[in-house]
Design a protein around this motif. Structure first.
Motif, PDB file in Angstrom:
ATOM      1  N   ARG A  71       1.490 -27.717 -10.765  1.00 14.08           N
ATOM      2  CA  ARG A  71       2.416 -26.592 -10.595  1.00 14.08           C
ATOM      3  C   ARG A  71       3.213 -26.736  -9.310  1.00 14.08           C
ATOM      4  O   ARG A  71       4.428 -26.544  -9.292  1.00 14.08           O
ATOM      5  CB  ARG A  71       1.626 -25.290 -10.603  1.00 14.08           C
ATOM      6  CG  ARG A  71       2.460 -24.049 -10.480  1.00 14.08           C
ATOM      7  CD  ARG A  71       1.578 -22.819 -10.459  1.00 14.08           C
ATOM      8  NE  ARG A  71       2.389 -21.616 -10.470  1.00 14.08           N
ATOM      9  CZ  ARG A  71       1.918 -20.423 -10.188  1.00 14.08           C
ATOM     10  NH1 ARG A  71       0.648 -20.253  -9.891  1.00 14.08           N
ATOM     11  NH2 ARG A  71       2.712 -19.378 -10.217  1.00 14.08           N
ATOM     12  N   TYR A  72       2.544 -27.074  -8.221  1.00 15.82           N
ATOM     13  CA  TYR A  72       3.241 -27.265  -6.944  1.00 15.82           C
ATOM     14  C   TYR A  72       4.253 -28.403  -7.032  1.00 15.82           C
ATOM     15  O   TYR A  72       5.382 -28.285  -6.559  1.00 15.82           O
ATOM     16  CB  TYR A  72       2.249 -27.557  -5.811  1.00 15.82           C
ATOM     17  CG  TYR A  72       1.426 -26.367  -5.396  1.00 15.82           C
ATOM     18  CD1 TYR A  72       2.025 -25.194  -4.971  1.00 15.82           C
ATOM     19  CD2 TYR A  72       0.039 -26.424  -5.442  1.00 15.82           C
ATOM     20  CE1 TYR A  72       1.270 -24.093  -4.590  1.00 15.82           C
ATOM     21  CE2 TYR A  72      -0.729 -25.340  -5.056  1.00 15.82           C
ATOM     22  CZ  TYR A  72      -0.109 -24.184  -4.634  1.00 15.82           C
ATOM     23  OH  TYR A  72      -0.855 -23.107  -4.257  1.00 15.82           O
ATOM     24  N   SER A 124       5.640 -21.509 -14.570  1.00 10.05           N
ATOM     25  CA  SER A 124       4.528 -22.467 -14.547  1.00 10.05           C
ATOM     26  C   SER A 124       3.201 -21.742 -14.328  1.00 10.05           C
ATOM     27  O   SER A 124       2.160 -22.194 -14.797  1.00 10.05           O
ATOM     28  CB  SER A 124       4.755 -23.542 -13.481  1.00 10.05           C
ATOM     29  OG  SER A 124       4.770 -22.977 -12.188  1.00 10.05           O
ATOM     30  N   LEU A 161      11.825 -22.426 -19.562  1.00 14.97           N
ATOM     31  CA  LEU A 161      11.915 -23.304 -18.404  1.00 14.97           C
ATOM     32  C   LEU A 161      12.702 -24.577 -18.725  1.00 14.97           C
ATOM     33  O   LEU A 161      13.584 -24.984 -17.970  1.00 14.97           O
ATOM     34  CB  LEU A 161      10.508 -23.655 -17.919  1.00 14.97           C
ATOM     35  CG  LEU A 161      10.353 -24.241 -16.547  1.00 14.97           C
ATOM     36  CD1 LEU A 161      11.038 -23.394 -15.496  1.00 14.97           C
ATOM     37  CD2 LEU A 161       8.873 -24.393 -16.210  1.00 14.97           C
ATOM     38  N   ALA A 181      10.627 -21.398 -11.779  1.00 16.84           N
ATOM     39  CA  ALA A 181       9.661 -22.482 -12.004  1.00 16.84           C
ATOM     40  C   ALA A 181       8.261 -22.044 -11.577  1.00 16.84           C
ATOM     41  O   ALA A 181       7.276 -22.339 -12.260  1.00 16.84           O
ATOM     42  CB  ALA A 181      10.090 -23.736 -11.258  1.00 16.84           C
ATOM     43  N   TRP A 182       8.152 -21.342 -10.460  1.00 20.06           N
ATOM     44  CA  TRP A 182       6.845 -20.873  -9.988  1.00 20.06           C
ATOM     45  C   TRP A 182       6.253 -19.847 -10.956  1.00 20.06           C
ATOM     46  O   TRP A 182       5.092 -19.949 -11.355  1.00 20.06           O
ATOM     47  CB  TRP A 182       6.960 -20.275  -8.588  1.00 20.06           C
ATOM     48  CG  TRP A 182       5.652 -19.772  -8.067  1.00 20.06           C
ATOM     49  CD1 TRP A 182       5.225 -18.488  -8.035  1.00 20.06           C
ATOM     50  CD2 TRP A 182       4.589 -20.568  -7.553  1.00 20.06           C
ATOM     51  NE1 TRP A 182       3.957 -18.428  -7.513  1.00 20.06           N
ATOM     52  CE2 TRP A 182       3.541 -19.689  -7.211  1.00 20.06           C
ATOM     53  CE3 TRP A 182       4.425 -21.928  -7.343  1.00 20.06           C
ATOM     54  CZ2 TRP A 182       2.354 -20.132  -6.667  1.00 20.06           C
ATOM     55  CZ3 TRP A 182       3.225 -22.368  -6.803  1.00 20.06           C
ATOM     56  CH2 TRP A 182       2.215 -21.480  -6.473  1.00 20.06           C
ATOM     57  N   PHE A 194       5.717 -29.569  -9.736  1.00 18.74           N
ATOM     58  CA  PHE A 194       6.790 -29.187 -10.647  1.00 18.74           C
ATOM     59  C   PHE A 194       7.804 -28.281  -9.958  1.00 18.74           C
ATOM     60  O   PHE A 194       9.010 -28.482 -10.077  1.00 18.74           O
ATOM     61  CB  PHE A 194       6.215 -28.503 -11.890  1.00 18.74           C
ATOM     62  CG  PHE A 194       7.253 -28.204 -12.919  1.00 18.74           C
ATOM     63  CD1 PHE A 194       7.725 -29.199 -13.746  1.00 18.74           C
ATOM     64  CD2 PHE A 194       7.792 -26.938 -13.042  1.00 18.74           C
ATOM     65  CE1 PHE A 194       8.704 -28.942 -14.690  1.00 18.74           C
ATOM     66  CE2 PHE A 194       8.758 -26.663 -13.973  1.00 18.74           C
ATOM     67  CZ  PHE A 194       9.213 -27.676 -14.798  1.00 18.74           C
ATOM     68  N   VAL A 195       7.317 -27.294  -9.238  1.00 19.40           N
ATOM     69  CA  VAL A 195       8.211 -26.383  -8.522  1.00 19.40           C
ATOM     70  C   VAL A 195       8.991 -27.150  -7.460  1.00 19.40           C
ATOM     71  O   VAL A 195      10.200 -26.943  -7.288  1.00 19.40           O
ATOM     72  CB  VAL A 195       7.422 -25.207  -7.903  1.00 19.40           C
ATOM     73  CG1 VAL A 195       8.297 -24.379  -6.986  1.00 19.40           C
ATOM     74  CG2 VAL A 195       6.839 -24.334  -9.005  1.00 19.40           C
ATOM     75  N   PRO A 217      13.546 -22.226  -8.105  1.00 17.01           N
ATOM     76  CA  PRO A 217      12.146 -22.314  -7.654  1.00 17.01           C
ATOM     77  C   PRO A 217      11.318 -21.079  -8.043  1.00 17.01           C
ATOM     78  O   PRO A 217      10.142 -21.207  -8.409  1.00 17.01           O
ATOM     79  CB  PRO A 217      12.251 -22.438  -6.134  1.00 17.01           C
ATOM     80  CG  PRO A 217      13.629 -22.904  -5.873  1.00 17.01           C
ATOM     81  CD  PRO A 217      14.473 -22.348  -6.980  1.00 17.01           C
ATOM     82  N   THR A 218      11.930 -19.902  -7.993  1.00 16.17           N
ATOM     83  CA  THR A 218      11.211 -18.685  -8.367  1.00 16.17           C
ATOM     84  C   THR A 218      10.840 -18.712  -9.845  1.00 16.17           C
ATOM     85  O   THR A 218       9.701 -18.408 -10.224  1.00 16.17           O
ATOM     86  CB  THR A 218      12.068 -17.439  -8.060  1.00 16.17           C
ATOM     87  OG1 THR A 218      12.414 -17.450  -6.681  1.00 16.17           O
ATOM     88  CG2 THR A 218      11.336 -16.165  -8.403  1.00 16.17           C
ATOM     89  N   ALA A 256      11.711 -29.204  -9.218  1.00 15.93           N
ATOM     90  CA  ALA A 256      12.785 -28.314  -9.681  1.00 15.93           C
ATOM     91  C   ALA A 256      13.651 -27.863  -8.509  1.00 15.93           C
ATOM     92  O   ALA A 256      14.887 -27.840  -8.603  1.00 15.93           O
ATOM     93  CB  ALA A 256      12.195 -27.110 -10.412  1.00 15.93           C
ATOM     94  N   ALA A 257      13.025 -27.521  -7.375  1.00 16.71           N
ATOM     95  CA  ALA A 257      13.777 -27.093  -6.195  1.00 16.71           C
ATOM     96  C   ALA A 257      14.614 -28.241  -5.641  1.00 16.71           C
ATOM     97  O   ALA A 257      15.783 -28.037  -5.261  1.00 16.71           O
ATOM     98  CB  ALA A 257      12.827 -26.566  -5.125  1.00 16.71           C
TER      99      ALA A 257
END
Length: 187
Positions: free
Chosen positions: A13-14, A68, A139, A64-65, A16-17, A61-62, A20-21
């Motif tokens: 998850r970290y 996810s 997503l 994606a967080w 991926f975010v 990022p929001t 994406a960012a």
């Protein structure tokens, strides 16, 4: 106590975010040095307000967080036996959302507005068949379209499609099944 599986998913998850960012920052950086950050008019009409791609830096990022996290929660609630099936469903859903988003973007950029219209309307039809309300679909859709339209407009459109799918799959279909079972039982 977190299991090894949950810590692996949390780490993913970290990553991926972060990816994406970084992709969003790269897009905004490229736009900033090549004529300025783009703004998109709602419905592609100049008489409607424009939304700047700068908002993507906050939204991607929001989103994606949050999404996810929804996917992670589904993984943590599944059994070990169903975990591989869920992995394939999440990857397939993300890929499906990404592909439709990319197809819509390419059709729009290529000025094939009839194709884009059919794809757009097809999403609503597909929402009645496929559970497009799931996080991975949204997503993938937003990440594919953000390079063409920024993140705000695809998120809004994706949320509307997800709402249609959720109403169909979580409300209408279960009610219809109960009514059908009641009718069969009575007659």
């Amino acid at each position: 106590m977190p299991t090894a599986s949950s810590s692996t998913y949390q780490r993913f998850r970290y990553y991926f975010v972060g990816i994406a960012a970084l992709a969003c920052m790269a897009q905004i950086g490229w736009e900033a040095f090549n004529g300025g950050v783009i703004s998109h008019h709602i419905l592609h009409r100049a008489d409607l307000p424009a939304i700047s791609n700068w908002w993507s830096l906050l939204l991607v990022p929001t989103l994606a967080w949050f999404l996810s996290g929804v996917i992670l929660k589904r993984f943590l609630q599944t059994t070990k036996v169903d975990e591989n099936r869920l992995k394939m469903a999440v990857i397939g859903g993300f890929a499906g959302g990404f592909l439709i988003g990319a197809a819509l973007s390419f059709a729009f950029l290529g000025k094939h507005l009839n194709v884009a219209g059919v794809l757009f309307q097809g999403m609503f039809l597909a929402a009645l068949i496929v559970p497009l309300y799931r996080a991975e679909y949204l997503l993938g859709f937003v990440l594919a379209m953000m390079f063409t339209f920024g993140a705000v407009l695809p998120t809004a459109i994706g949320c509307i499609v997800a709402a249609v799918a959720a109403i169909a799959h979580l409300l209408i279909y279960p009610c219809a099944i109960r009514v059908w079972a009641w009718v069969r039982h009575k007659f």
